[in-house]
Design a protein around this motif. Structure first.
Motif, mmCIF file in Angstrom:
data_model
loop_
_atom_site.group_PDB
_atom_site.id
_atom_site.type_symbol
_atom_site.label_atom_id
_atom_site.label_comp_id
_atom_site.label_asym_id
_atom_site.label_seq_id
_atom_site.Cartn_x
_atom_site.Cartn_y
_atom_site.Cartn_z
ATOM 1 N N HIS A 65 0.839 -1.207 0.000
ATOM 2 C CA HIS A 65 0.000 0.000 0.000
ATOM 3 C C HIS A 65 0.870 1.253 0.000
ATOM 4 O O HIS A 65 0.607 2.215 -0.739
ATOM 5 C CB HIS A 65 -0.925 -0.012 1.219
ATOM 6 C CG HIS A 65 -1.856 1.157 1.283
ATOM 7 N ND1 HIS A 65 -3.099 1.159 0.694
ATOM 8 C CD2 HIS A 65 -1.715 2.386 1.857
ATOM 9 C CE1 HIS A 65 -3.691 2.321 0.908
ATOM 10 N NE2 HIS A 65 -2.870 3.086 1.617
ATOM 11 N N LEU A 66 1.910 1.227 0.832
ATOM 12 C CA LEU A 66 2.806 2.386 0.935
ATOM 13 C C LEU A 66 3.478 2.669 -0.406
ATOM 14 O O LEU A 66 3.578 3.821 -0.848
ATOM 15 C CB LEU A 66 3.846 2.113 2.026
ATOM 16 C CG LEU A 66 4.918 3.166 2.299
ATOM 17 C CD1 LEU A 66 5.248 3.208 3.790
ATOM 18 C CD2 LEU A 66 6.212 2.877 1.522
ATOM 19 N N LEU A 67 3.965 1.622 -1.076
ATOM 20 C CA LEU A 67 4.689 1.796 -2.339
ATOM 21 C C LEU A 67 3.769 2.223 -3.472
ATOM 22 O O LEU A 67 4.232 2.802 -4.474
ATOM 23 C CB LEU A 67 5.400 0.493 -2.707
ATOM 24 C CG LEU A 67 6.608 0.143 -1.820
ATOM 25 C CD1 LEU A 67 7.011 -1.313 -2.017
ATOM 26 C CD2 LEU A 67 7.773 1.077 -2.121
ATOM 27 N N ASN A 68 2.495 1.948 -3.347
ATOM 28 C CA ASN A 68 1.537 2.349 -4.384
ATOM 29 C C ASN A 68 1.150 3.816 -4.276
ATOM 30 O O ASN A 68 0.420 4.335 -5.133
ATOM 31 C CB ASN A 68 0.279 1.471 -4.319
ATOM 32 C CG ASN A 68 0.549 0.057 -4.808
ATOM 33 O OD1 ASN A 68 1.502 -0.184 -5.556
ATOM 34 N ND2 ASN A 68 -0.283 -0.893 -4.384
ATOM 35 N N GLN A 69 1.612 4.492 -3.221
ATOM 36 C CA GLN A 69 1.354 5.913 -3.066
ATOM 37 C C GLN A 69 2.446 6.723 -3.765
ATOM 38 O O GLN A 69 3.577 6.270 -3.910
ATOM 39 C CB GLN A 69 1.313 6.303 -1.579
ATOM 40 C CG GLN A 69 0.139 5.725 -0.819
ATOM 41 C CD GLN A 69 0.158 6.192 0.635
ATOM 42 O OE1 GLN A 69 1.122 5.994 1.352
ATOM 43 N NE2 GLN A 69 -0.918 6.841 1.045
ATOM 44 N N ASP A 70 2.129 7.929 -4.136
ATOM 45 C CA ASP A 70 3.117 8.817 -4.751
ATOM 46 C C ASP A 70 2.984 10.200 -4.132
ATOM 47 O O ASP A 70 1.996 10.898 -4.373
ATOM 48 C CB ASP A 70 2.897 8.882 -6.264
ATOM 49 C CG ASP A 70 4.009 9.659 -6.974
ATOM 50 O OD1 ASP A 70 5.106 9.785 -6.378
ATOM 51 O OD2 ASP A 70 3.765 10.135 -8.095
ATOM 52 N N PRO A 71 3.952 10.595 -3.311
ATOM 53 C CA PRO A 71 5.149 9.843 -2.903
ATOM 54 C C PRO A 71 4.791 8.784 -1.858
ATOM 55 O O PRO A 71 3.712 8.846 -1.263
ATOM 56 C CB PRO A 71 6.042 10.924 -2.299
ATOM 57 C CG PRO A 71 5.086 11.942 -1.775
ATOM 58 C CD PRO A 71 3.914 11.943 -2.731
ATOM 59 N N PRO A 72 5.718 7.806 -1.617
ATOM 60 C CA PRO A 72 5.447 6.757 -0.620
ATOM 61 C C PRO A 72 5.154 7.338 0.751
ATOM 62 O O PRO A 72 5.653 8.406 1.120
ATOM 63 C CB PRO A 72 6.740 5.930 -0.624
ATOM 64 C CG PRO A 72 7.339 6.175 -1.963
ATOM 65 C CD PRO A 72 6.998 7.600 -2.301
ATOM 66 N N GLY A 73 4.339 6.601 1.513
ATOM 67 C CA GLY A 73 3.903 7.084 2.811
ATOM 68 C C GLY A 73 4.780 6.618 3.961
ATOM 69 O O GLY A 73 5.960 6.293 3.791
ATOM 70 N N PRO A 122 10.469 12.236 6.766
ATOM 71 C CA PRO A 122 9.685 11.220 7.492
ATOM 72 C C PRO A 122 8.843 10.335 6.572
ATOM 73 O O PRO A 122 7.664 10.601 6.330
ATOM 74 C CB PRO A 122 8.807 12.058 8.420
ATOM 75 C CG PRO A 122 8.666 13.366 7.718
ATOM 76 C CD PRO A 122 9.936 13.587 6.961
ATOM 77 N N SER A 123 9.478 9.284 6.044
ATOM 78 C CA SER A 123 8.770 8.315 5.213
ATOM 79 C C SER A 123 9.367 6.946 5.480
ATOM 80 O O SER A 123 10.394 6.817 6.143
ATOM 81 C CB SER A 123 8.901 8.669 3.727
ATOM 82 O OG SER A 123 10.259 8.561 3.308
ATOM 83 N N GLY A 124 8.729 5.908 4.976
ATOM 84 C CA GLY A 124 9.214 4.550 5.178
ATOM 85 C C GLY A 124 8.557 3.892 6.367
ATOM 86 O O GLY A 124 7.329 3.957 6.546
ATOM 87 N N VAL A 125 9.365 3.261 7.219
ATOM 88 C CA VAL A 125 8.857 2.533 8.380
ATOM 89 C C VAL A 125 9.559 3.061 9.628
ATOM 90 O O VAL A 125 10.794 2.998 9.735
ATOM 91 C CB VAL A 125 9.105 1.016 8.249
ATOM 92 C CG1 VAL A 125 8.538 0.285 9.471
ATOM 93 C CG2 VAL A 125 8.485 0.465 6.973
ATOM 94 N N PHE A 148 3.837 13.447 10.414
ATOM 95 C CA PHE A 148 2.940 12.326 10.163
ATOM 96 C C PHE A 148 1.965 12.590 9.010
ATOM 97 O O PHE A 148 0.952 11.902 8.880
ATOM 98 C CB PHE A 148 2.172 11.981 11.439
ATOM 99 C CG PHE A 148 3.062 11.492 12.554
ATOM 100 C CD1 PHE A 148 3.599 10.214 12.516
ATOM 101 C CD2 PHE A 148 3.394 12.317 13.614
ATOM 102 C CE1 PHE A 148 4.427 9.757 13.522
ATOM 103 C CE2 PHE A 148 4.225 11.877 14.634
ATOM 104 C CZ PHE A 148 4.753 10.592 14.589
ATOM 105 N N HIS A 149 2.310 13.561 8.178
ATOM 106 C CA HIS A 149 1.414 13.953 7.083
ATOM 107 C C HIS A 149 1.085 12.775 6.182
ATOM 108 O O HIS A 149 -0.059 12.621 5.720
ATOM 109 C CB HIS A 149 2.066 15.078 6.272
ATOM 110 C CG HIS A 149 1.296 15.463 5.040
ATOM 111 N ND1 HIS A 149 0.031 16.011 5.104
ATOM 112 C CD2 HIS A 149 1.608 15.355 3.706
ATOM 113 C CE1 HIS A 149 -0.410 16.237 3.874
ATOM 114 N NE2 HIS A 149 0.529 15.846 3.011
#
Length: 732
Positions: A65-73, A122-125, A148-149
């Motif tokens: 799900h995260l990788l399918n976002q642009d930019p990643p969450g 602030p992205s990734g895990v 946390f946007h």
């Protein structure tokens, strides 16, 4: 895996990684969880046995799900243990490196440069503890929206470790506060191996309780169980019998057996206290020295330095040499310590859930059984043996816990506590986050309809604010804004503020000016109560709460109640199963001959005392009310009796009532009166109770709020009244 619909939904980079790692198929829990988590629009609880693949069940779809976002969450993974964060970093970093997703461990041992890099992007895990998340909200309040946007998921590991605790209430509040800043709902994923009631667990995850549940079939290893009994030749007064060789002492015999059966393999041994961890580690290290063998036995508990704990964990992980950890519940959770051959439990386990969690560490290799070795110690019987000794309580409670675990039952989550101590902390933290709050804003944020403290009334919140103002914790400026007072500012700016729980505090036991030792106190105390300490019975004369001191005098006569020194609180289902075992004549297949003899002796005492028919047992100056209820209901009964000015105390057998010259029939009459009328108000029930302070900020509560928060977590008046009415009025 090409036939797996769940696998085909994963990001192609994750598919490639799993093929490279040699995965032949997804596990059941992963097949079930992936389609629920992947859309990213609902809360999900993933419940499956230890080592069933829960972590991957959460992260494979969450990362997709995260990788399918642009930019990643951003995924925020919250763990109860720093060691678990370190483990998960090792597991996730390899996968995420190929995906070009950064993984950020964040706790007190992580360097500032790594944290600074996360804050810049602030992205990734993000792998974090509740305490570090608390510090972030306190100290970076104006930056929370930006940090946390792109938050896409909260992942809460070891969910059961948070439920019912102050730390769990803190975690609920932190997630809620972040969502309030973002003005949107962030999906929460809870992971656990031991959740007795999924509806209650879902309600803990979010107050609306609308989480989807993945309750995967265990499909786990079979169990091999043996409980060995050892008779203690030293009587209760602590004086060894003449001509009794030292080798006959039960702990020495248990240590010798552990050395014999555990040598050469990796195992976990769970005594029931830190002191016992030290005792058995010493015995086993001594056995290695005497046999001229390298040490295989390592301690692990919360009072040890992190270096010693890491040394033990490293010994378990390495493959070259066998290692066994003697530990408390610090190794009960999911720290990766490699394959464990067996688990040993010394004494009755704190709870069925705890036993199940511990046993889940064993039998993780394909084709291996999970092995549990139980050890119970009972005092030898003589003509002066008390009822609790005669009933062989440790043996019967251990047997009850194992039998319930075999039926896959464990205690339901405790979700009813008010947790006002943590409300104090969260109020101070929120004021720091926003730079001040009006009372109505603070109430709406923390106690509103969807907030974690929603059961706190406006009147109770107003009383809390007044009391904190009188204590210089809060002040109110001319506009009505709540700000930190002199002491509040001091507390919030100290590093110890971020933890919702207090470190273990022990009370000194003092008689005639002489300190007998210290004892952790986990139940309500009142003057006149008797406690066991150092093998003797003592009468509580005075409780000095500010100085954590209990003044006692030697007690005479009577059978003393067992004093709860920090063990687990026992559920009614466990006590009911104990009674079923007493009533039965069937042998128990997992008991050795000595343990079976203990059970038979307990059954004999049960029938000798006619406990199938008798509710009240005369013990001279005391009467014992045999309820077969859990600790919360027994303490409720004790409070109901105290409201009638009858001294009563909860213990392992039920409720001990001081007769004070009354006949047994008069005591029965008082109980019948209680059954026929409504329960007294809470303030009246706890009017004479002392030592109700349990949690970190309880000392800042008004007397009435302290009684409220204690009762909500420790006393079940409804179950107590139901039992009274059923027993003395014949109604359900």
């Amino acid at each position: 895996m090409s036939t797996s619909a769940a696998f085909l939904q994963l990001h192609h980079g994750i598919q490639k990684f799993l093929w490279a790692e040699g995965w032949e198929e997804l596990r059941d829990v992963q097949e079930l969880a992936i389609p629920l988590i992947l859309p990213g629009h609902q809360d999900v609880i993933v419940a499956a046995s230890t080592a069933a693949g829960k972590t991957e069940a959460a992260f494979l779809p969450a990362l997709t799900h995260l990788l399918n976002q642009d930019p990643p969450g951003l995924i925020v993974y919250i763990s109860p243990l720093k060691a678990l964060i370190n483990d998960q970093f090792g597991r996730l970093d390899r996968l995420c490196e190929d995906l070009e997703v950064p993984v950020w461990p964040w706790h007190g041992d992580v360097g500032s440069s790594s944290k600074a890099r996360f804050l810049r992007g602030p992205s990734g895990v993000l792998l974090i503890t509740p305490e570090s998340l608390e510090a972030m909200l306190c100290n970076r309040g104006t930056s929370i929206a930006g940090l946390f946007h792109r938050l896409t998921f909260f992942v809460i590991d070891e969910l059961h470790a948070f439920i019912g605790s102050e730390r769990g209430k803190q975690l609920q509040s932190l997630m809620h506060r972040i969502e309030r800043v973002l003005a949107r709902r962030v999906p929460r994923i809870g992971l656990s191996a031991t959740l007795g009631d999924m509806a209650l667990a879902a309600q803990f995850l979010r107050t609306d309780g609308k989480a989807a549940v993945v309750d995967a079939p265990s499909g786990g290893a079979s169990w091999k169980i043996l409980v060995k009994g050892f008779e203690e030749k030293i009587p209760a007064d602590g004086v060894p019998k003449k001509n009794a060789p030292e080798s006959e002492r039960a702990p020495l015999a248990i240590g010798a057996h552990l050395f014999k059966v555990l040598r050469g393999s990796n195992n976990l041994v769970f005594p029931n206290s830190r002191r016992e961890v030290e005792r058995y580690t010493h015995l086993l290290n001594q056995a290695c020295e005497e046999a001229k063998l390298p040490n295989e036995f390592w301690p692990h508990h919360g009072s040890l330095s992190k270096e010693i704990r890491y040394e033990t964990e490293a010994a378990l992980k390495q493959k070259e040499h066998p290692a066994t950890a003697i530990c408390t519940n610090t190794l009960e959770l999911g720290i990766d310590i490699g394959a464990v051959r067996s688990v040993a439990q010394i004494g009755a386990p704190p709870s069925v859930a705890s036993l199940r969690q511990r046993l889940g560490r064993s039998g993780r290799r394909k084709g291996e059984s999970a092995i549990l070795r139980g050890y119970v110690i009972e005092d030898e019987l003589d003509d002066a043996s008390s009822l609790d000794t005669s009933l062989r309580l440790d043996t019967v409670q251990t047997t009850a816990a194992i039998s319930l675990a075999l039926e896959n039952w464990f205690e339901p989550p405790a979700t009813h506590g008010a947790h006002l101590s943590t409300l104090v902390q969260q109020l101070l933290s929120a004021i720091a986050q926003y730079g001040g709050l009006h009372a109505s804003q603070a109430y709406g944020l923390l106690c509103g309809a969807d907030a974690p403290f929603s059961e706190v009334s406006k009147d109770a919140f107003a009383e809390l604010l007044r009391h904190l103002g009188q204590s210089e914790i809060l002040i109110q400026d001319s506009s009505g804004l709540l700000l930190h007072g002199r002491l509040g500012d001091k507390f919030v700016n100290h590093y110890s503020f971020y933890a919702a729980f207090s470190t273990d505090e022990e009370f000194r036991i003092v008689t005639a000016g002489k300190t007998l030792g210290t004892l952790p106190v986990s139940q309500m105390l009142t003057p006149g109560q008797r406690i066991l300490f150092g093998g003797r019975t003592w009468l509580v004369e005075e409780i000095d709460e500010p100085h954590k001191t209990i003044h006692v005098a030697a007690a005479k006569g009577g059978a003393p109640p067992l004093f709860n020194g920090g063990g687990g609180r026992v559920h009614t289902r466990v006590r009911q199963r104990m009674r079923e075992l007493y009533r039965s004549t069937d042998p128990v297949p997992f008991l050795d001959p000595t343990a079976q003899q203990f059970l038979d002796q307990g059954r004999s005492a049960y029938h000798q005392y006619q406990l199938d028919e008798r509710v009240l047992v005369d013990q001279g100056g005391h009467a014992l009310l045999m309820t077969w209820l859990g600790d919360a209901a027994n303490e409720g009964l004790a409070c109901l009796l105290a409201s009638k000015r009858i001294q009563a105390y909860s213990n392992r057998l039920g409720v001990e009532i001081t007769k004070a010259g009354k006949s047994l029939q008069e005591v029965e009459d008082h109980l019948a009166d209680l059954a026929s009328e409504p329960a007294a108000p809470l303030d009246e029930l706890l009017a004479h109770a002392e030592n109700l302070t349990r949690e970190k900020w309880d000392w800042l509560l008004s007397p009435s709020l302290l009684r409220l928060t204690y009762a909500s977590s420790n006393i079940d008046i409804d179950e107590a009244m139901e039992w009274l009415r059923h027993t003395y009025q014949g109604t359900q």
